[in-house]
Design a protein around this motif. Structure first.
Motif, PDB file in Angstrom:
ATOM      1  N   TYR A 165       0.839  -1.195   0.000  1.00 60.06           N
ATOM      2  CA  TYR A 165       0.000   0.000   0.000  1.00 60.06           C
ATOM      3  C   TYR A 165       0.879   1.252   0.000  1.00 60.06           C
ATOM      4  CZ  TYR A 165      -4.456  -2.290   1.256  1.00 60.06           C
ATOM      5  OH  TYR A 165      -5.599  -3.046   1.264  1.00 60.06           O
ATOM      6  N   ASP A 166       0.518   2.221  -0.836  1.00 57.42           N
ATOM      7  CA  ASP A 166       1.035   3.578  -0.709  1.00 57.42           C
ATOM      8  C   ASP A 166      -0.150   4.447  -0.313  1.00 57.42           C
ATOM      9  OD1 ASP A 166       1.929   6.173  -0.917  1.00 57.42           O
ATOM     10  OD2 ASP A 166       3.115   5.815  -2.718  1.00 57.42           O
ATOM     11  N   ASP A 167      -0.243   4.762   0.959  1.00 57.11           N
ATOM     12  CA  ASP A 167      -1.406   5.481   1.456  1.00 57.11           C
ATOM     13  C   ASP A 167      -1.371   6.962   1.117  1.00 57.11           C
ATOM     14  OD1 ASP A 167      -3.113   3.478   2.780  1.00 57.11           O
ATOM     15  OD2 ASP A 167      -1.290   3.085   3.936  1.00 57.11           O
ATOM     16  N   ALA A 168      -0.302   7.412   0.441  1.00 54.26           N
ATOM     17  CA  ALA A 168      -0.295   8.785  -0.054  1.00 54.26           C
ATOM     18  C   ALA A 168      -0.976   8.883  -1.418  1.00 54.26           C
ATOM     19  CB  ALA A 168       1.142   9.301  -0.162  1.00 54.26           C
ATOM     20  N   THR A 169      -1.006   7.785  -2.166  1.00 57.74           N
ATOM     21  CA  THR A 169      -1.572   7.805  -3.514  1.00 57.74           C
ATOM     22  C   THR A 169      -2.787   6.898  -3.662  1.00 57.74           C
ATOM     23  OG1 THR A 169      -0.193   5.965  -4.303  1.00 57.74           O
ATOM     24  CG2 THR A 169       0.735   8.189  -4.448  1.00 57.74           C
ATOM     25  N   GLY A 170      -3.009   6.006  -2.691  1.00 60.09           N
ATOM     26  CA  GLY A 170      -4.092   5.042  -2.805  1.00 60.09           C
ATOM     27  C   GLY A 170      -3.716   3.780  -3.544  1.00 60.09           C
ATOM     28  N   GLU A 171      -2.453   3.645  -3.915  1.00 59.79           N
ATOM     29  CA  GLU A 171      -2.016   2.458  -4.653  1.00 59.79           C
ATOM     30  C   GLU A 171      -2.084   1.208  -3.770  1.00 59.79           C
ATOM     31  OE1 GLU A 171       1.966   0.671  -6.900  1.00 59.79           O
ATOM     32  OE2 GLU A 171       2.096   2.521  -5.724  1.00 59.79           O
ATOM     33  N   ASP A 180      -6.274   7.208   9.797  1.00 61.16           N
ATOM     34  CA  ASP A 180      -6.837   7.399  11.130  1.00 61.16           C
ATOM     35  C   ASP A 180      -7.193   6.030  11.711  1.00 61.16           C
ATOM     36  OD1 ASP A 180      -9.275   6.610   9.975  1.00 61.16           O
ATOM     37  OD2 ASP A 180      -9.996   8.671   9.773  1.00 61.16           O
ATOM     38  N   ASP A 181      -7.645   6.009  12.946  1.00 61.43           N
ATOM     39  CA  ASP A 181      -7.901   4.735  13.620  1.00 61.43           C
ATOM     40  C   ASP A 181      -8.959   3.904  12.901  1.00 61.43           C
ATOM     41  OD1 ASP A 181      -6.027   5.361  15.498  1.00 61.43           O
ATOM     42  OD2 ASP A 181      -7.467   6.014  17.031  1.00 61.43           O
ATOM     43  N   ALA A 182      -9.984   4.563  12.397  1.00 61.03           N
ATOM     44  CA  ALA A 182     -11.053   3.832  11.714  1.00 61.03           C
ATOM     45  C   ALA A 182     -10.540   3.181  10.434  1.00 61.03           C
ATOM     46  CB  ALA A 182     -12.219   4.769  11.400  1.00 61.03           C
TER      47      ALA A 182
END
Length: 251
Positions: free
Chosen positions: A28-34, A233-235
């Protein structure tokens, strides 16, 4: 877990023989959504192609030192196992000047130029995309690797006792020591076949490499590699754990 495996490449061969279709690395790249998911078979195919690139096009030989200037990423994991397949030592110190070859991400190109040998650059774009403009003095991995063979055979058998990994603290480990440590870490973490470890650790230490690839591989499990997990975030983190069926974490 196979105690007879002597190198990280051996660990991958065992995983491929046991269950080639199961997931091995999810990135996962959580900056791009990849999100990229690689089965054992797909990951092993990338490793074979990269090992062929190393051995044939780049002229790498057992004992050569490769400076790996890459973040935690699925392609970094591929390079680790490709080097093990050829017998090339992976150096995480960041000192490209000491290396025979260097592999760099887009943010470390200037440091990588200190290497006087072969240089390879990875754009680290989604789906393994290439650079819009190849960096001068570097081969673009995304251009060079697709045409490589899907099977790999080393010209020289890899010696499990030869140096295989140099850590930033100066420690050098043989292939056999890397495999042994990976199995030991898997046991300490309670990883077993089917375990799924979520790791946010960088690939700049043994802890990061072990959690992000080697220990799950040795256990017959898989890894969810998410180096930017702190952006959630936590969710969202809870949803990630549930959707990816996470059983263990390393953050």
């Amino acid at each position: 877990m196979n105690a007879t495996d002597r190198t990280p490449a051996d660990l991958l061969r065992t995983a491929l023989a046991d269950d080639p279709a199961r997931p091995l690395v999810t990135f996962y790249d959580d900056a791009t959504g990849e999100r990229v998911e690689l089965s054992v078979a797909t990951f092993a195919n990338w490793v074979a192609k990269t090992a062929n690139l190393l051995q044939d096009d780049l002229g790498a030989e057992p004992g050569d030192r490769l400076a790996l200037l890459l973040p935690a990423h699925w392609q970094s994991a591929v390079w680790l196992l490709a080097c093990s397949s050829v017998g090339v030592l992976v150096d995480l110190s960041g000192d490209a000047a000491r290396a025979d070859l260097v592999v760099s991400g887009p943010d470390t190109l200037e440091a990588a130029r200190a290497c006087t040998g072969e240089r390879v650059a990875l754009a680290l774009r989604p789906l393994g995309g290439r650079f819009p403009q190849p960096p001068e003095g570097f081969a673009d991995y995304a251009v060079e690797v697709p045409g490589q063979g899907d099977r790999f055979t080393p010209y020289v058998p890899v010696d499990p006792e030869a140096p295989a990994l140099a850590l930033p603290d100066g420690t050098e480990l043989s292939g056999a020591q890397v495999a042994d440590r990976a199995r030991a870490d898997a046991g300490e973490r309670g990883l077993t076949a089917g375990s799924r470890l979520l790791s946010a650790l960088p690939f700049d230490s043994w802890a990061g490499l072990s959690a992000g690839l080697l220990a799950p591989l040795a256990a017959g499990g898989s890894v969810v590699l998410a180096p930017r997990l702190g952006l959630l975030d936590d969710a969202a983190l809870g949803a990630r754990r549930e959707s990816e069926r996470v059983t263990h974490t390393a953050v």
